[in-house]
Write an enzyme that holds these catalytic residues in place. Structure first.
Site, short mmCIF file in Angstrom:
data_model
loop_
_atom_site.label_atom_id
_atom_site.label_comp_id
_atom_site.label_asym_id
_atom_site.label_seq_id
_atom_site.Cartn_x
_atom_site.Cartn_y
_atom_site.Cartn_z
N ARG A 174 52.24 25.31 82.36
CA ARG A 174 53.34 26.60 81.29
C ARG A 174 52.52 26.70 80.75
NH1 ARG A 174 55.85 30.96 84.17
NH2 ARG A 174 57.14 30.15 86.31
N SER A 234 57.63 34.47 89.96
CA SER A 234 56.84 33.55 89.30
C SER A 234 55.77 33.53 89.75
CB SER A 234 57.46 32.05 88.94
OG SER A 234 56.36 31.24 88.63
N ARG A 247 62.77 24.79 87.38
CA ARG A 247 64.31 25.33 87.57
C ARG A 247 64.76 24.57 88.70
NH1 ARG A 247 65.78 30.27 89.21
NH2 ARG A 247 63.44 30.89 90.11
N LYS A 269 52.45 38.91 86.86
CA LYS A 269 53.34 39.99 85.83
C LYS A 269 52.63 39.59 84.76
CE LYS A 269 57.65 38.23 85.82
NZ LYS A 269 57.14 37.47 87.07
N THR A 270 52.15 38.80 84.27
CA THR A 270 51.33 38.32 82.84
C THR A 270 49.90 38.74 82.77
OG1 THR A 270 52.52 36.32 82.44
CG2 THR A 270 51.22 36.48 81.19
N LYS A 296 65.38 31.67 81.47
CA LYS A 296 66.29 32.31 82.36
C LYS A 296 68.00 32.25 81.98
CE LYS A 296 62.70 33.61 84.28
NZ LYS A 296 62.40 35.12 84.21
N HIS A 299 63.24 41.89 86.33
CA HIS A 299 62.42 40.92 86.23
C HIS A 299 60.87 41.37 85.83
CE1 HIS A 299 61.09 37.27 88.03
NE2 HIS A 299 60.82 36.80 86.50
N ASP A 343 57.80 39.65 81.25
CA ASP A 343 59.00 39.49 81.96
C ASP A 343 60.03 39.91 82.71
OD1 ASP A 343 58.75 36.87 84.56
OD2 ASP A 343 60.39 35.95 83.41
#
Length: 534
Positions: free
Chosen positions: A323, A238, A60, A242-243, A201, A220, A257
Site C-alpha cells: 500500500r 479493495s 485487516r 476505485k483509486t 476502516k 465505500h 475510497d
C-alpha cells in the site's frame, strides 16, 4: 511526562492515561518522520517516501473486530459475523489493559477530522505507540488546523498499539489481536496489529453508524468531478480499481475510497488516499506513482534495496496487499474542498474471478438496487488475513459489508431514494477477468476500462446500441470508442462459448443463493426479478 508539539487543552488524562512517557502532540509530517527514523520504525526510499512494515498482519483482521453490545443497540446493530458483540465489561477490561500498557511509554497524538464537509465533520483523536502510524493517520484524515488545536475536544478516540496483546482466555475475544468499537463511550481500541488500514476502516465504520442517522448515505466508493460539475462515484472493494479509475487527469479527485452523500451533494470522509501498489505502473497510473514516490508518503510492506533504497513495486515478498498512503494534496488535480454536487453516474466495480461479467453494463434502477445489495466481487490476495494467493469470489453487500454496523437495507434505501431524486445512471464495470476464469483468462487492461469510463462520462453511450447478455439480462453496448468491440461481450471471448454458459449458470446460482438474505421483506422479493435467471 513531557508534552511536545501542539497539545490540546483537553489532555489525554481525560481518556484515563496516567504516568506515560513523552507525548508528541500533532506533529507535522517531517517531525513524525524524524521520530520514526530515530526509533528505527521506518526507512526512507531513494525518493524520500517512508517505508514501514506491519509485522505479521499485512491486511485487516475481520474476525478480531467486535462492537460493544448495549441493550439499546440490541435491535440497531447488524449483528453477525461482521459485527460480533462484546460485553461492556470485557471492553472495559481491555481498555484498562491498554492504559496500563501505555504507562511509561511515549505516545503520539494526532487530532484530525473525518468528513470534508463542515456540516458532517467528526473530530477524531488518534493515539498511537509508533510515529509512523500517526503519520499514516495524518495522511489519511484531515489534520485539525493549528489555530484550532488548543480548543479541540474529540468526538471519538482511537488507541492503537501494534505490540499490545489481549488475552483471549480471559478478555472475551478471539485472539491477542483486537479491533473493538464502543459507540457509547466513543472509543476504539486497536491492538496486536500494525496494519494501519485498521485505523482507517475503524473510522469508516463509525461514520457508517452515524451518517445514516442524519439521512446521509455513507459509501465505500471513490469520487471525482468534471469541469461541468458532473460527479462520478466508483463503488468497489479493495483492489477493484476505485483509486486507479478515479485518478483521472481530466477530472478533479474528490477522494479515493470513502464518501458521504447528503442533501448538499458528495463529500469525502477522508483527506488522503490508500492505494494498492502491487505492480504499480507509472505508464498506467502516473498520478499514483508520483504520489507514493515522494517525501511524506507512506509505503506499507513494499520491499526495497537497503543500499540503493530503490523500492520494488512488483514484489509480493511480504504480501500482495502492498500500500501507499498519501494526502490528497499529492494528487495535482485533487478537489481543494473535498465536496461537490450530486452524481450523474455511478459505477459498481467488480473484479470477477470467473470471467463471466461484462466489462460494462448499463443497469436499470431495479438492477442497480439488486447489484448494490449483492455487492459481488472477488477478494484479492492479501487484503485480509488468511486469504490465499488466488482471488476468492464473494458477495459483500453495499460493496462494503465489513464496515457496515447497520442493516444493509438502511444503506440501500438511502441509495435508492437518492438515485431517483437526482436521476442518476448506474453502471456495472468488471475490472477482473475476461476470456476465462482466473488462471485461464486475462485481467482486462486498465486503458480499456478507462476508455469505457470516458465514453460514459462524455455521454457517448447514452444513445448507443445495446445487446442483452443472456442469463444475467444485462444491457451491454455493441461499440465503445477506443475499445475493441470483441471485449464487450464476455461470452464471445471464451475459446468455447458453451463453457461461458456453464460458468455463467454457476455464478448465477451463487447470486440467487446470496440474495435469499434480502428476501425477508416485500422490497427485497420484488428485486429478485432484476437478478440473473437460470
Amino acid at each position: 511526562m513531557q508534552a511536545f508539539g501542539i497539545p490540546s487543552n483537553f489532555g489525554i488524562e481525560n481518556h484515563g492515561f496516567q504516568n506515560t512517557g513523552n507525548v508528541y502532540w500533532n506533529y507535522a509530517s517531517a517531525n513524525l518522520i524524524e521520530e520514526g527514523i530515530k526509533r528505527n520504525e521506518i526507512a526512507l526510499s531513494c525518493d524520500g517516501a517512508v517505508i514501514a512494515y506491519t509485522g505479521k498482519h499485512t491486511g485487516r483482521s475481520p474476525n478480531d473486530k467486535f462492537i460493544v453490545k448495549y441493550p439499546h443497540l440490541e435491535d440497531e446493530i447488524w449483528w453477525g459475523k461482521v459485527n460480533q458483540p462484546i460485553s461492556p465489561q470485557s471492553f472495559d477490561q481491555i481498555y484498562n489493559k491498554f492504559l496500563a500498557y501505555f504507562q511509561g511509554r511515549d505516545l503520539f497524538v494526532q487530532d484530525v477530522y473525518a468528513g470534508a464537509h463542515p456540516n458532517y465533520r467528526l473530530t477524531v483523536r488518534i493515539i498511537t505507540e509508533k510515529a509512523w502510524h500517526n503519520l499514516f493517520s495524518r495522511n489519511l484524515l484531515i489534520p485539525v488546523p493549528v489555530s484550532q488545536i488548543p480548543q479541540t475536544i474529540p468526538d471519538f478516540v482511537i488507541l492503537q498499539s501494534e505490540n499490545f496483546q489481549a488475552d483471549p482466555k480471559i478478555d472475551g475475544v478471539r485472539s491477542g489481536t483486537v479491533i473493538l468499537i464502543d459507540f457509547e463511550k466513543k472509543i476504539v481500541l486497536i491492538g496486536g496489529t500494525g496494519y494501519a488500514g485498521e485505523i482507517k476502516k475503524s473510522i469508516f465504520t463509525i461514520m457508517n453508524y452515524l451518517l445514516p442517522k442524519r439521512g446521509v448515505l455513507s459509501m465505500h466508493c471513490s469520487a471525482n468531478v468534471g469541469k461541468a460539475g458532473d460527479v462520478a462515484l466508483f463503488f468497489g472493494l479493495s483492489g477493484t480499481g476505485k483509486t486507479t479509475l478515479s485518478s483521472d487527469p481530466e477530472r478533479q479527485l474528490i477522494g479515493d475510497d470513502e464518501h458521504g452523500w447528503s442533501d448538499e451533494g458528495i463529500f469525502n470522509i477522508e483527506g488522503g488516499c490508500y492505494a494498492k501498489t502491487i505492480r504499480l505502473n507509472p505508464q498506467y497510473e502516473p498520478m499514483i506513482w508520483s504520489a507514493v514516490n515522494r517525501f511524506g508518503a507512506v509505503l506499507e510492506n513494499v520491499p526495497y534495496d537497503p543500499v540503493s533504497r530503490l523500492v520494488d513495486f512488483d514484489s509480493d515478498k511480504y504480501t500482495e496487499n502492498t500500500r501507499g498512503a498519501y494526502p490528497l494534496s499529492f494528487i495535482p488535480n485533487s478537489h481543494p474542498q473535498g465536496f461537490a454536487g450530486h452524481p450523474k453516474n455511478i459505477f459498481f466495480l467488480t473484479a470477477d474471478a470467473f470471467g463471466v461479467m461484462p466489462p460494462i453494463a448499463r443497469l436499470t434502477y431495479e438492477q442497480a438496487m439488486y447489484y448494490f445489495l449483492s455487492g459481488y466481487t472477488s477478494k484479492l490476495a492479501g487484503t485480509e488475513t488468511g486469504l490465499g494467493t488466488e482471488p476468492q469470489a464473494t458477495f459483500s453487500t453495499c460493496f462494503g459489508a465489513p464496515f457496515l454496523p447497520l442493516h444493509p437495507n438502511r444503506y440501500s434505501d438511502l441509495l435508492g431514494e437518492k438515485i431517483i431524486r437526482h436521476n442518476v445512471q448506474v453502471w456495472l464495470v468488471n475490472t477482473g477477468w475476461i476470456g476465462g476464469p482466473y488462471g485461464i483468462g486475462k485481467r482486462i487492461d486498465i486503458p480499456s476500462t478507462r476508455a469505457i469510463i470516458d465514453a460514459i462520462l462524455d455521454g457517448s453511450l447514452d444513445n448507443a446500441d445495446y445487446d442483452i447478455l443472456p442469463i444475467f439480462n444485462l444491457a451491454i453496448p455493441k461499440n465503445v470508442n477506443n475499445v475493441n468491440s470483441k471485449l464487450l461481450n464476455p461470452r464471445n471471448l471464451w475459446e468455447n462459448p458453451l463453457d461461458w454458459d456453464v460458468a455463467a449458470k454457476n455464478l448465477a446460482e451463487k447470486f440467487i443463493k446470496n440474495f435469499e438474505n434480502f428476501t425477508d421483506n416485500e422490497e427485497g422479493r420484488a428485486l429478485v426479478a432484476a437478478g440473473p435467471k437460470i
